[in-house]
Design a protein around this motif. Structure first.
Motif, short mmCIF file in Angstrom:
data_model
loop_
_atom_site.label_atom_id
_atom_site.label_comp_id
_atom_site.label_asym_id
_atom_site.label_seq_id
_atom_site.Cartn_x
_atom_site.Cartn_y
_atom_site.Cartn_z
N MET B 177 -45.80 -27.41 -1.14
CA MET B 177 -46.18 -26.40 -0.87
C MET B 177 -45.80 -25.27 -2.05
O MET B 177 -44.62 -25.00 -2.27
N ASP B 178 -46.82 -24.94 -2.87
CA ASP B 178 -46.53 -24.09 -3.82
C ASP B 178 -46.77 -22.54 -3.47
O ASP B 178 -47.87 -22.15 -3.55
N GLU B 179 -45.76 -21.64 -3.24
CA GLU B 179 -45.85 -20.48 -2.58
C GLU B 179 -47.17 -20.37 -1.76
O GLU B 179 -47.82 -19.41 -1.84
N PRO B 180 -47.15 -20.95 -0.68
CA PRO B 180 -48.27 -20.91 0.24
C PRO B 180 -48.68 -19.57 0.99
O PRO B 180 -49.78 -19.47 1.31
N THR B 181 -47.80 -18.64 0.93
CA THR B 181 -47.87 -17.52 1.72
C THR B 181 -48.03 -16.16 0.82
O THR B 181 -48.19 -15.06 1.04
N SER B 182 -47.93 -16.58 -0.45
CA SER B 182 -47.79 -15.33 -1.76
C SER B 182 -49.18 -14.47 -1.60
O SER B 182 -49.09 -13.31 -2.00
N ALA B 183 -50.06 -15.10 -1.18
CA ALA B 183 -51.57 -14.43 -1.20
C ALA B 183 -51.93 -14.02 -0.02
O ALA B 183 -52.84 -13.31 0.43
N LEU B 184 -50.84 -14.08 1.11
CA LEU B 184 -51.10 -13.80 2.49
C LEU B 184 -50.71 -12.51 3.07
O LEU B 184 -49.65 -11.87 2.51
N ASP B 185 -51.18 -11.81 4.22
CA ASP B 185 -50.53 -10.76 4.76
C ASP B 185 -49.56 -11.17 5.80
O ASP B 185 -49.56 -12.31 6.06
N PRO B 186 -48.76 -10.32 6.02
CA PRO B 186 -47.30 -10.49 7.12
C PRO B 186 -47.81 -11.27 8.46
O PRO B 186 -47.12 -12.24 8.56
N ILE B 187 -48.93 -11.18 9.09
CA ILE B 187 -49.16 -11.77 10.09
C ILE B 187 -49.56 -13.40 9.77
O ILE B 187 -49.09 -14.29 10.35
N SER B 188 -50.47 -13.47 8.83
CA SER B 188 -50.73 -14.81 8.50
C SER B 188 -49.53 -15.64 7.91
O SER B 188 -49.28 -16.73 8.25
N THR B 189 -48.65 -14.91 7.15
CA THR B 189 -47.46 -15.59 6.82
C THR B 189 -46.56 -15.97 7.73
O THR B 189 -46.09 -17.17 7.77
N ALA B 190 -46.38 -15.09 8.97
CA ALA B 190 -45.61 -15.60 9.90
C ALA B 190 -46.11 -16.79 10.56
O ALA B 190 -45.63 -17.78 11.20
#
Lengths: 295, 257
Positions: B177-190
């Motif tokens: 996984m290459d920074e899979p949450t860097s383009a997402l909002d905090p809820i999606s990240t969680a």
């Protein structure tokens, strides 16, 4: 003057400028119809479109353009059958497969092809292809459907290839990476991801290439043979609509029946290209994926 | 690097150097990645952590002028051996990218893209696979009624979970996984972080992240990179509480980077 007023002025200036081109186009269409429609005081629409005989200078004249329409269509279809695979595959090769050095050379050659004047291509068809066709297939004349289609295909390839290429380049690299990361080969990535993603652009390219072929005048005037009769084989001569208009307009007396008939032929040609563009538009909308979310 | 038991390690790099043309992006990297663990790779931008990740499934092959020295052993086999087909490697080592990148196809066709390449053509099999993969990625309930709709209509977070499901549908051994949450909002990240925690029961996960709290929350082991070198590789807890190397501590506490 306030900033707001300036904004309004700028907005209107641009609006007027864009209106000019629409206005000119509109005037041309009005003119075309004004000169073409009077024909139908003499001939019914049905006899004009589906009439089998184009003898505009006989007495009484007959203005049936069905052989001309068929001539245009068959030459366009056959040239597309040659040009579409060539153009699209060349674009795929250039944008996805070719090493940088070959890519540059190929692009330059295709651009050169686009820059060739149609009269030069027509000349090539008359002097090189026609005698070859005549000898090889033992024909009465080498100026026929095949010859015209080949030359039109050569003209349409650069259009199809360069627009398809732009469409292929526009496919985001992310799609390709995702495909490779799922274990797809280069060939699978090209056929299943890149080409489908670029399909709306490629269809536009194909239709514009066909529109180019159907409207092309000089080539069909020189190499299609000029026979205003329904062809029975692809080695027969035809007289596509643009060739007819170009060849006869100089001889047709001003506002005679013949003159109006040529303009009416122009209307038919115009409606056909319009149809091509509408189809291109429809296809590109149909293949466009709805919504873009974050991408 | 002390763990050498073969049954727990799944992929390892041995003295790997990597070049983009004349530029040396990685220097002498030797790392073991353990089975069914989450390993985080951290470090400032340009430190080579993404490059290392892309070495593990040969995605760097696609970059012109890239060159690898050393060995990457996947279950004992060097994936850079000339005999090895990179396509085969990528089928077993899945990847999720920084920006969600679903194909402009339906949700169903996104999931089944990979399995179809390997020859799974039976509709029932594909449907079952789609359901399992989407359930694993905790997306099933949200999309089960709209599988025919374009994946582009989903939200960014949903798209990223779709990309994870798409990778899982290949039944890979490793998930990169290459920074899979860097383009997402905090809820999606969680949501993605919860998902990673669940997935590590079955898969080996190697994740690059810029977010150090994220590395601390989800990973078992962490490697800290700086200018193409592996500075420290240790249990995550140790890295974040009592690192062996001063540079690591300086980076984690925000003194540079």
């Amino acid at each position: 003057m306030t900033r707001h007023q300036k904004e309004i002025i700028i907005k209107n200036v641009f609006f007027i400028l864009s209106l000019v081109s629409i206005l000119i186009l509109g005037l041309i269409v009005v003119f075309l119809f004004r000169e073409g429609l009077p024909l139908f005081r003499e001939v019914s629409l049905r006899d004009f479109i589906f009439g089998m005989e184009w003898y505009p200078t006989y007495s009484p004249p007959s203005y049936g353009i069905w052989p001309l329409i068929v001539g245009s269509l068959i030459v366009t279809i056959l040239s597309s059958l040659i040009a579409v695979p060539l153009g699209v595959l060349a674009a795929v090769y250039i944008s996805e497969i070719a090493p940088p050095a070959i890519k540059e050379v190929l692009k330059a050659i295709i651009e050169l092809l686009a820059g060739l004047p149609s009269v030069v291509l027509g000349f090539f068809g008359m002097v090189i292809i026609a005698p070859w066709l005549q000898e090889t297939f033992d024909l009465p004349t080498g100026l026929n459907i095949v010859n015209a289609s080949v030359i039109l295909a050569i003209m349409a390839v650069p259009t199809i290839s360069s627009i398809s290429e732009d469409a292929l380049y526009a496919v985001p690299n992310e799609f390709k990476e995702a495909s490779y990361a799922l274990g797809a080969t280069k060939f699978e990535t090209i056929t299943r991801i890149i080409i489908p993603s670029a399909l709306s652009g490629i269809s536009t390219a194909v239709i514009l290439g066909m529109a180019r072929a159907i409207g092309e005048t000089m080539v069909v005037l020189m190499v299609a043979g000029g026979a205003a009769a329904l062809p029975e084989s692809i080695f027969d001569s035809v007289r596509p609509m643009p060739a007819s208009i170009a060849a006869e307009m100089g001889e047709a007396p001003f506002r005679s029946g013949h003159y109006h008939a040529l303009f009416a032929t122009g209307i038919v040609l115009f409606l056909m290209t319009l149809a091509f563009n509408l189809i291109a538009d429809y296809i590109s909308q149909k293949f466009k994926e709805v919504g873009s979310a974050t991408l | 690097m002390e763990n050498n038991h073969f049954d727990t390690e799944i992929i390892k790099t041995k003295n790997v150097n990597f070049y983009y043309g004349p530029f040396k992006a990685l220097t002498d990297i030797s790392m073991n990645f353990e089975k069914r663990k989450v390993t985080a790779l951290i470090g400032p931008s340009g430190c080579g952590k993404s490059t290392l990740l892309r070495l593990l499934n040969r995605m760097n092959d696609l970059i012109a002028g890239a060159r690898v020295e050393g060995e990457v052993l996947f279950e004992g086999m060097n994936i850079y051996d000339p005999e090895v087909d990179p396509v085969e490697v990528r089928r077993r080592v899945g990847m999720v990218f920084q920006k969600p990148n679903p194909f402009p196809k339906s949700i169903f066709n996104n999931i089944t893209y990979g399995p179809r390449l390997t020859g799974t053509a039976n509709k029932l099999d594909l449907e079952a696979l789609a359901e399992i993969s989407l359930k694993q990625a905790v997306l099933w309930d949200e999309v089960k009624d709209i599988l025919g709709r374009s994946a582009m209509t989903l939200s960014g977070g949903q798209q990223q979970r779709l990309c994870i499901a798409r990778a899982l549908a290949m039944k890979p051994d490793i998930l990169l996984m290459d920074e899979p949450t860097s383009a997402l909002d905090p809820i999606s990240t969680a949501k993605i972080e919860e998902l990673i925690d669940e997935l590590k029961k079955t898969y080996t996960i190697i994740i690059v992240t810029h977010n150090m709290q994220q590395a601390a929350r989800i990973s078992d082991k962490t490697g800290f990179f700086y200018i193409g070198k592996l500075i420290e590789y240790n249990a995550t807890e140790k890295i974040f509480t009592n690192p062996d190397v001063k540079q690591t501590e300086d980076y984690i506490t925000g003194r540079f980077g």
